[in-house]
Design an enzyme around this catalytic site. Sequence first.
Site, short mmCIF file in Angstrom:
data_model
loop_
_atom_site.label_atom_id
_atom_site.label_comp_id
_atom_site.label_asym_id
_atom_site.label_seq_id
_atom_site.Cartn_x
_atom_site.Cartn_y
_atom_site.Cartn_z
N VAL A 1 14.94 -12.17 -16.99
CA VAL A 1 16.12 -10.68 -17.11
C VAL A 1 14.52 -9.96 -16.76
O VAL A 1 14.55 -9.39 -14.82
CB VAL A 1 16.34 -9.91 -18.08
CG1 VAL A 1 16.76 -8.60 -17.95
CG2 VAL A 1 17.83 -10.79 -18.89
N TYR A 2 13.65 -10.65 -17.48
CA TYR A 2 12.24 -9.79 -16.51
C TYR A 2 11.75 -9.78 -15.43
O TYR A 2 11.36 -9.20 -14.65
CB TYR A 2 11.20 -9.79 -17.42
CG TYR A 2 9.62 -9.63 -17.18
CD1 TYR A 2 8.66 -9.67 -16.59
CD2 TYR A 2 9.27 -8.39 -18.25
CE1 TYR A 2 7.97 -9.21 -16.26
CE2 TYR A 2 7.72 -7.94 -17.64
CZ TYR A 2 6.96 -7.88 -16.81
OH TYR A 2 6.55 -7.60 -16.43
N ASP A 3 11.67 -11.10 -15.23
CA ASP A 3 11.28 -11.87 -14.32
C ASP A 3 12.41 -10.85 -12.33
O ASP A 3 12.59 -10.85 -11.67
CB ASP A 3 11.61 -13.26 -13.64
CG ASP A 3 10.78 -14.20 -14.49
OD1 ASP A 3 10.85 -15.56 -14.58
OD2 ASP A 3 9.66 -13.26 -14.72
N SER B 1 -24.40 -0.88 -30.69
CA SER B 1 -24.61 -1.58 -31.50
C SER B 1 -24.27 -1.94 -33.20
O SER B 1 -24.65 -1.58 -33.48
CB SER B 1 -25.53 -3.14 -30.73
OG SER B 1 -26.56 -2.46 -30.71
N LYS C 1 -15.15 -9.67 -37.30
CA LYS C 1 -15.90 -9.17 -36.04
C LYS C 1 -15.39 -10.32 -34.75
O LYS C 1 -15.51 -11.83 -35.38
CB LYS C 1 -17.45 -9.97 -36.79
CG LYS C 1 -18.27 -9.52 -35.77
CD LYS C 1 -20.09 -8.74 -35.91
CE LYS C 1 -20.58 -8.74 -34.37
NZ LYS C 1 -20.43 -10.17 -33.71
N ARG D 1 -20.29 -3.53 -21.96
CA ARG D 1 -20.73 -3.20 -22.39
C ARG D 1 -22.31 -2.29 -21.58
O ARG D 1 -22.66 -1.56 -21.36
CB ARG D 1 -21.38 -3.76 -24.14
CG ARG D 1 -22.12 -3.26 -24.45
CD ARG D 1 -22.36 -3.92 -25.99
NE ARG D 1 -23.34 -3.11 -27.02
CZ ARG D 1 -24.53 -2.94 -26.60
NH1 ARG D 1 -24.73 -3.46 -25.86
NH2 ARG D 1 -25.22 -2.17 -27.31
N GLU E 1 -12.46 -5.67 -28.08
CA GLU E 1 -13.09 -7.37 -27.74
C GLU E 1 -12.07 -7.71 -27.12
O GLU E 1 -11.14 -8.04 -27.44
CB GLU E 1 -13.90 -8.11 -28.76
CG GLU E 1 -14.40 -8.69 -29.46
CD GLU E 1 -16.04 -8.33 -28.70
OE1 GLU E 1 -16.26 -6.87 -29.34
OE2 GLU E 1 -17.31 -9.20 -28.66
N LYS F 1 -16.99 -0.29 -41.94
CA LYS F 1 -17.24 1.10 -41.26
C LYS F 1 -17.01 1.85 -42.71
O LYS F 1 -15.73 1.72 -43.26
CB LYS F 1 -16.38 0.85 -40.40
CG LYS F 1 -16.91 0.43 -38.55
CD LYS F 1 -15.42 0.24 -38.10
CE LYS F 1 -15.55 -0.58 -37.56
NZ LYS F 1 -14.99 -0.04 -35.50
#
Length: 334
Positions: free
Chosen positions: A38-40, A85, A119, A140, A177, A294
């Site tokens: 269907v997507y196609d 960084s 990470k 970056r 990332e 963090k």
Amino acid sequence: MNNIPIEIITRIIDLKKQLQKASYAYYVLDNPIMEDSVYDQLYRELLTLENQYPSLITPDSPTQRVGDKLSNQFSSIPHNIPLYSLDNAFNFAELKEWENRWQRQLNNVPEFAYVCELKIDGSAIALTYENGILVRGLTRGDGVTGEDITNNLRTIRSIPLRLQIDNPPEVLEVRGEAFLPLDEFTRINEEREKLGENLFANPRNATAGTLRQLDPNIVSARKLQFFAYNAHILPENNNLDTQEQVLKYLTEIGFLVNPNYQVFNNLQAVKKYLDYWEKNRHNLPYMTDGVVIKINSFSLQNQLGFTQKFPRWAIALKYPAEEVPTVVERIIVN
Ligand SMILES: NC(=O)c1cnc(OC2CCCC2)nc1N
């Protein structure tokens, strides 16, 4: 635009919405809502209508992921917001020192929380969305200016060309990332080995090398993925007060966010997470080289600010470097 039947215009808008929603479900939620056939079929209908009415082609159309123009080089563009960084810690004692440092600076804050994020070992990328449309993607670089690799980043299916929300912010900066899953890294190296080309030493180098390709078709053929981990709504007047809220927001608006993040209230609890992933990270389908810790509250982050190079409110606990099983090793073994 004026002599195009309104049914065509609305049909194209509807097709793009359906295809973007299906792509988000498939590549980000990993929960397909539409059969591939269907997507196609819808995709082919959109392609036909856009070929008949090229003036209706928009940059967020799913047909615009893989451009055909070759770049001969990438221009350097200043980041809207610099990319910093991370300072590194190589053991728990160094993490404790980091906590003592920031606590001293804030005269001992009793209430705080940490967000721990795996990470991801890839290439840091900065994406700019204007009114919900991806307008630019930069490497970056040196943190202040990056290389414009928009055409290459548009080929990454887990990077939305349009944010999946109705009233997007005027400008949104998304950082994350780009990376190659391990099985795709192996496939690429096996392909290169057959062609007598030199092999990539690890998925990080393979990602960086792929993003520097001048031909977006080569990038599109390599199944790069993208984990988002930061967002800045400009102008900075938004209701995102913590890193945890940003990660949830990123998922809501259409990004793939690494699901293994966790919030802890103290470093002892963080230690359990670090020990768990030091042992279990090799079961993951992608390379990680540590954990990013963090401070969750943006108010505390803003009070702490940045050194010349690093945020004072985040640190990376690095696992010991390791060898990646490459095709070359297998040949030597055989
Ligand atoms: N490689 C990663 O997975 C990763 C890298 N960086 C960050 O955070 C930035 C935000 C401010 C300084 C570092 N988070 C991550 N998860």
